[in-house]
Design an enzyme around this catalytic site. Structure first.
Site, PDB file in Angstrom:
ATOM      1  N   GLY A  46       0.830  -1.195   0.000  1.00 52.74           N
ATOM      2  CA  GLY A  46       0.000   0.000   0.000  1.00 52.74           C
ATOM      3  C   GLY A  46       0.863   1.243   0.000  1.00 52.74           C
ATOM      4  O   GLY A  46       2.025   1.199   0.392  1.00 52.74           O
ATOM      5  N   GLN A  51       3.203   9.970   1.322  1.00 50.97           N
ATOM      6  CA  GLN A  51       4.493   9.268   1.248  1.00 50.97           C
ATOM      7  C   GLN A  51       5.292   9.678   0.014  1.00 50.97           C
ATOM      8  O   GLN A  51       6.502   9.464  -0.035  1.00 50.97           O
ATOM      9  CB  GLN A  51       4.289   7.744   1.234  1.00 50.97           C
ATOM     10  CG  GLN A  51       3.764   7.197   2.557  1.00 50.97           C
ATOM     11  CD  GLN A  51       3.610   5.695   2.502  1.00 50.97           C
ATOM     12  OE1 GLN A  51       2.608   5.186   2.021  1.00 50.97           O
ATOM     13  NE2 GLN A  51       4.611   4.978   2.974  1.00 50.97           N
ATOM     14  N   CYS A  93       6.421  -0.414   6.776  1.00 50.84           N
ATOM     15  CA  CYS A  93       6.023   0.775   6.040  1.00 50.84           C
ATOM     16  C   CYS A  93       7.149   1.164   5.094  1.00 50.84           C
ATOM     17  O   CYS A  93       8.314   1.147   5.485  1.00 50.84           O
ATOM     18  CB  CYS A  93       5.754   1.914   7.024  1.00 50.84           C
ATOM     19  SG  CYS A  93       5.291   3.464   6.244  1.00 50.84           S
ATOM     20  N   LEU A  94       6.805   1.513   3.860  1.00 50.89           N
ATOM     21  CA  LEU A  94       7.826   1.925   2.894  1.00 50.89           C
ATOM     22  C   LEU A  94       8.549   3.192   3.365  1.00 50.89           C
ATOM     23  O   LEU A  94       9.676   3.450   2.939  1.00 50.89           O
ATOM     24  CB  LEU A  94       7.191   2.159   1.522  1.00 50.89           C
ATOM     25  CG  LEU A  94       6.609   0.905   0.848  1.00 50.89           C
ATOM     26  CD1 LEU A  94       5.830   1.280  -0.404  1.00 50.89           C
ATOM     27  CD2 LEU A  94       7.714  -0.092   0.509  1.00 50.89           C
ATOM     28  N   HIS A 135      -3.661   1.202   7.948  1.00 51.89           N
ATOM     29  CA  HIS A 135      -2.317   1.790   7.878  1.00 51.89           C
ATOM     30  C   HIS A 135      -2.283   2.985   6.923  1.00 51.89           C
ATOM     31  O   HIS A 135      -1.784   4.061   7.269  1.00 51.89           O
ATOM     32  CB  HIS A 135      -1.355   0.688   7.425  1.00 51.89           C
ATOM     33  CG  HIS A 135       0.067   1.114   7.270  1.00 51.89           C
ATOM     34  ND1 HIS A 135       1.089   0.600   8.041  1.00 51.89           N
ATOM     35  CD2 HIS A 135       0.655   2.002   6.421  1.00 51.89           C
ATOM     36  CE1 HIS A 135       2.230   1.166   7.676  1.00 51.89           C
ATOM     37  NE2 HIS A 135       1.998   2.011   6.694  1.00 51.89           N
ATOM     38  N   GLU A 136      -2.826   2.790   5.722  1.00 50.99           N
ATOM     39  CA  GLU A 136      -2.759   3.859   4.702  1.00 50.99           C
ATOM     40  C   GLU A 136      -3.627   5.049   5.079  1.00 50.99           C
ATOM     41  O   GLU A 136      -3.241   6.200   4.878  1.00 50.99           O
ATOM     42  CB  GLU A 136      -3.180   3.319   3.324  1.00 50.99           C
ATOM     43  CG  GLU A 136      -2.330   2.180   2.776  1.00 50.99           C
ATOM     44  CD  GLU A 136      -0.843   2.421   2.852  1.00 50.99           C
ATOM     45  OE1 GLU A 136      -0.403   3.577   2.764  1.00 50.99           O
ATOM     46  OE2 GLU A 136      -0.109   1.437   3.037  1.00 50.99           O
ATOM     47  N   HIS A 139      -1.952   7.342   7.414  1.00 54.87           N
ATOM     48  CA  HIS A 139      -0.983   8.228   6.759  1.00 54.87           C
ATOM     49  C   HIS A 139      -1.639   9.561   6.379  1.00 54.87           C
ATOM     50  O   HIS A 139      -0.996  10.611   6.421  1.00 54.87           O
ATOM     51  CB  HIS A 139      -0.450   7.585   5.463  1.00 54.87           C
ATOM     52  CG  HIS A 139       0.760   6.714   5.651  1.00 54.87           C
ATOM     53  ND1 HIS A 139       1.945   7.181   6.174  1.00 54.87           N
ATOM     54  CD2 HIS A 139       0.977   5.407   5.340  1.00 54.87           C
ATOM     55  CE1 HIS A 139       2.834   6.195   6.186  1.00 54.87           C
ATOM     56  NE2 HIS A 139       2.273   5.107   5.700  1.00 54.87           N
TER      57      HIS A 139
HETATM   58 ZN    ZN Z   1       3.138   3.263   5.536  1.00 51.77          ZN
END
Ligand code: ZN
Length: 178
Positions: A46, A51, A93-94, A135-136, A139
């Site tokens: 995701g 991000q 997480c990226l 999670h997304e 953000h």
């Molecule tokens: Zn993340």
């Protein structure tokens, strides 16, 4: 389509509340196309617009539970409308590369969102998809999963070692970053 640079923890863009999308124009479509490509290249599950430095309420989520087929859900102005059950597992997480932690999330999550043309729809995800929705969406309000981690953070090698042990017992599968 173009790959965009993923910001990492400490960047102020990851701590801001994102604004709703109001124009469903070519610029939005380019952003979503770029986010799809960036998600695929980075092997994540995701990705949220902040991000990649865009403070708008847009996320893309890999719908990996869809009968083994990997397709990407595009969620504009998403909100969670239902949640059910509970799951506790490693999350990554990226924007927090190489670090994973145990996080409890609902096991089934339904989101209401607009598509890239502004049409409202609902989507329900289970397990990793439900985790990813939570999670997304966080953000978009400037929050990272690290706020929910139980205990310490683990490296990818440590997670793999734990997964291998689990796999010997009951067949676990590793998760990507989100
Ligand atoms: Zn993340």
């Amino acid at each position: 389509m173009a790959e965009r640079i993923i910001l990492t923890q400490g960047d102020p863009a990851l701590e801001k509340k994102c604004r709703p999308v109001t124009k469903f124009d070519r610029r939005l479509h380019t952003l979503i196309d770029d986010m799809r490509e960036t998600l695929l290249i980075s092997n994540g599950v995701g990705l949220a617009a902040p991000q990649v430095g865009i403070l708008r309420r847009v996320v893309v989520v890999m719908d990996v539970m869809d009968e083994g087929q990997e397709h990407i859900l595009e969620l504009v102005n998403p909100e969670i409308v239902a949640r059910e059950g509970e799951q506790t597992d490693f999350e990554g997480c990226l924007s927090v590369p190489g670090q994973y932690g145990m996080v409890t999330r609902p096991n089934v999550v339904t989101v209401r969102a607009q598509d890239r043309d502004g049409n409202w729809f609902e989507a329900t995800g289970e397990e990793i998809v439900a985790r990813c929705f939570c999670h997304e969406l966080e953000h978009l309000d400037g929050h990272l999963f690290t706020e929910h981690v139980q205990g310490r953070l683990y490296t990818a090698e440590e997670v793999q070692a734990i997964r291998d042990r689990e796999a010997e017992e009951n067949g676990g599968a590793p998760e990507g970053g989100a």
